[in-house]
Design a protein around this motif. Structure first.
Motif, PDB file in Angstrom:
ATOM      1  N   GLY A 125      -6.322 -42.341  84.660  1.00  0.00           N
ATOM      2  CA  GLY A 125      -7.294 -42.062  83.833  1.00  0.00           C
ATOM      3  C   GLY A 125      -7.372 -43.207  82.603  1.00  0.00           C
ATOM      4  N   LYS A 126      -8.283 -43.085  81.921  1.00  0.00           N
ATOM      5  CA  LYS A 126      -8.383 -43.765  80.716  1.00  0.00           C
ATOM      6  C   LYS A 126      -7.309 -43.504  79.483  1.00  0.00           C
ATOM      7  CE  LYS A 126     -12.394 -45.972  80.205  1.00  0.00           C
ATOM      8  NZ  LYS A 126     -13.635 -46.187  79.488  1.00  0.00           N
ATOM      9  N   SER A 127      -6.277 -44.288  79.557  1.00  0.00           N
ATOM     10  CA  SER A 127      -5.177 -44.192  78.390  1.00  0.00           C
ATOM     11  C   SER A 127      -5.347 -44.932  77.026  1.00  0.00           C
ATOM     12  CB  SER A 127      -3.971 -44.496  79.015  1.00  0.00           C
ATOM     13  OG  SER A 127      -3.548 -43.827  80.133  1.00  0.00           O
ATOM     14  N   HIS A 128      -6.582 -45.883  77.183  1.00  0.00           N
ATOM     15  CA  HIS A 128      -6.803 -46.703  75.930  1.00  0.00           C
ATOM     16  C   HIS A 128      -8.251 -46.733  75.723  1.00  0.00           C
ATOM     17  CE1 HIS A 128      -2.508 -48.059  76.336  1.00  0.00           C
ATOM     18  NE2 HIS A 128      -2.933 -48.281  77.515  1.00  0.00           N
ATOM     19  N   GLN A 129      -8.605 -47.024  74.292  1.00  0.00           N
ATOM     20  CA  GLN A 129     -10.041 -47.025  73.861  1.00  0.00           C
ATOM     21  C   GLN A 129     -10.513 -48.197  74.196  1.00  0.00           C
ATOM     22  OE1 GLN A 129     -12.155 -44.830  72.759  1.00  0.00           O
ATOM     23  NE2 GLN A 129     -10.235 -43.305  73.213  1.00  0.00           N
ATOM     24  N   GLU A 130      -9.536 -49.395  74.473  1.00  0.00           N
ATOM     25  CA  GLU A 130     -10.338 -50.682  74.775  1.00  0.00           C
ATOM     26  C   GLU A 130      -8.715 -51.532  75.098  1.00  0.00           C
ATOM     27  OE1 GLU A 130     -12.218 -52.475  71.495  1.00  0.00           O
ATOM     28  OE2 GLU A 130     -10.351 -53.203  70.590  1.00  0.00           O
ATOM     29  N   ALA A 309      -3.406 -51.485  83.358  1.00  0.00           N
ATOM     30  CA  ALA A 309      -3.119 -51.296  82.084  1.00  0.00           C
ATOM     31  C   ALA A 309      -3.865 -50.144  81.457  1.00  0.00           C
ATOM     32  CB  ALA A 309      -3.439 -52.569  81.341  1.00  0.00           C
ATOM     33  N   MET A 310      -5.189 -50.026  81.861  1.00  0.00           N
ATOM     34  CA  MET A 310      -5.929 -48.918  81.409  1.00  0.00           C
ATOM     35  C   MET A 310      -5.187 -47.380  81.851  1.00  0.00           C
ATOM     36  SD  MET A 310      -8.504 -47.955  79.427  1.00  0.00           S
ATOM     37  CE  MET A 310      -9.523 -49.363  79.276  1.00  0.00           C
ATOM     38  N   GLY A 311      -4.806 -47.655  83.006  1.00  0.00           N
ATOM     39  CA  GLY A 311      -4.123 -46.106  83.227  1.00  0.00           C
ATOM     40  C   GLY A 311      -2.963 -45.943  82.822  1.00  0.00           C
ATOM     41  N   ARG A 312      -2.117 -46.463  82.128  1.00  0.00           N
ATOM     42  CA  ARG A 312      -0.949 -46.223  81.699  1.00  0.00           C
ATOM     43  C   ARG A 312      -0.590 -46.193  80.222  1.00  0.00           C
ATOM     44  NH1 ARG A 312      -0.382 -43.332  85.475  1.00  0.00           N
ATOM     45  NH2 ARG A 312       1.434 -43.417  87.035  1.00  0.00           N
TER      46      ARG A 312
END
Length: 368
Positions: A125-130, A309-312
């Motif tokens: 899932g999305k772990s970061h805002q950007e 990167a977004m997923g961790r």
């Protein structure tokens, strides 16, 4: 759903300008693109950017390994059997991580498209805002690197990474010149790509203490973990390991030796997203922040790294810069300033231009 066909394209991507690092110069970027198709007609794309100095693979050898050894293993397999497929890969041939990555990435793109989900949704899932991306500056004279850095900051980049690793005296000038050109509010990262020995690295780090470098990446040879540990012990800034870690066995050694503060994960070194997730999990257990690095991949490999990167959450930084360096790419990626843009489109969220792929392809094959 079963895989019925694998297409492999040996292509060369046009760079805006030569890319120069400590161990080589690239006037264009050789890449291997893979296209998997299921019996139902769903298509997934992958990529390998082999590097003889890092992965031990050449452009030609990677094409041949995929064609003769790895791609045939996928025919009539489910793309969701990712663990089984990697076991088959590893039983068939040791090493060749970028060749394995080319197919691993295409499998994840397929899984996303079949399930109607972006790949990051499949891996955490999305772990970061950007995701902020840096601008990477290849080796030039110090004054020219400073001009480049200043221009990028004016364009809105908040992170600058510079390539060094030649003569230590000139490298010190490079670091100082770039820091002076970008001011103190912009983050600065330094990557030697194994270009120094221990004494040279210690000198550069000591003499640039006033440059506020976020971290120094792979200052010494990949195998020289003892020197890396000694450098880390006295460095005022963090030390990142890159070429020194390809797989979880390498990372165990780094963690046990306390040889680095941070880890640069590259899909081409690790063999794709599936083994890269294992690296991220082990690094998280060891309290070691990660970065997803670039081997100057096309939009395909770049978005694969971005989804990883977004997923961790342990992956705190990235270098998804390849598309910024090409005069034309195989698919369009959107950047808003220095932030890479995601869509809710399934898979990697890109539309590959198959006509352009064929235009830049030197040789190809089809496996059924």
């Amino acid at each position: 759903m079963k895989i019925k066909k694998v297409d492999v394209f040996a292509a060369r991507l046009p760079l805006k300008e030569p890319f120069i690092i400590a161990y080589d110069q690239y006037n264009d970027m050789p890449t291997i693109l893979t296209r998997l198709e299921t019996a139902e007609g769903t298509v997934g794309w992958g990529e390998a950017v082999p590097d003889q100095h890092v992965t031990g693979e050449s452009w030609d050898s990677t094409f041949q390994i995929i064609k003769h050894e790895l791609a045939p293993l996928l025919i009539n397999e489910s793309p969701f059997s990712i663990d089984l497929i990697h076991k088959k890969f590893n039983n068939k041939i040791d090493g060749v991580p970028s060749a394995k990555a080319a197919l691993d990435l295409a499998l994840y793109d397929l899984m996303g498209k079949i399930t109607g989900q972006p790949v990051y949704q499949l891996i955490g899932g999305k772990s970061h805002q950007e995701l902020q991306v840096p601008q990477v500056i290849s080796i030039k004279d110090p004054e020219l690197m400073a001009v480049d850095a200043h221009r990028y900051v004016k364009a809105g980049f908040r992170n600058i990474k510079i390539k060094v690793g030649t003569d230590p005296s000139v490298d010190i000038e490079r670091i100082k010149a770039v820091r002076n050109s970008i001011g103190r509010s912009t983050k600065l990262r330094v990557d030697a790509n194994q270009g120094w020995d221990r004494i040279q690295a210690l000198r550069v780090i000591r003499e640039t203490v006033d440059c506020d470098v976020d971290w120094y990446e792979q200052p010494v040879k990949a195998y020289d973990l003892k020197s890396l540990k000694e450098i880390r012990a006295v460095s005022h800034a963090k030390i990142m390991v890159d070429e020194g870690v390809h797989n979880i066995h390498d990372l165990v050694n780094v963690v046990e030796m306390r040889a680095a503060d941070m880890l640069n994960i590259k899909l081409m070194k690790s063999g794709g997203i599936y083994p890269a997730l294992a690296l991220a999990n082990l690094a998280e257990a060891a309290g070691m922040p990660c970065q997803v690095g670039s081997m100057v991949e096309s939009a395909i490999g770049t978005m694969a790294g971005a989804h990883l990167a977004m997923g961790r959450s342990i992956i705190e930084t990235n270098e998804m810069v390849g598309p910024l360096m090409f005069s034309k790419d195989v698919a369009a990626i959107q950047y808003h300033g220095d932030v890479i843009q995601f869509s809710d489109t399934p898979g990697f969220g890109i539309e590959v231009d198959e006509y352009f792929v064929k235009e830049i392809t030197s040789f190809s094959c089809e496996i059924k």
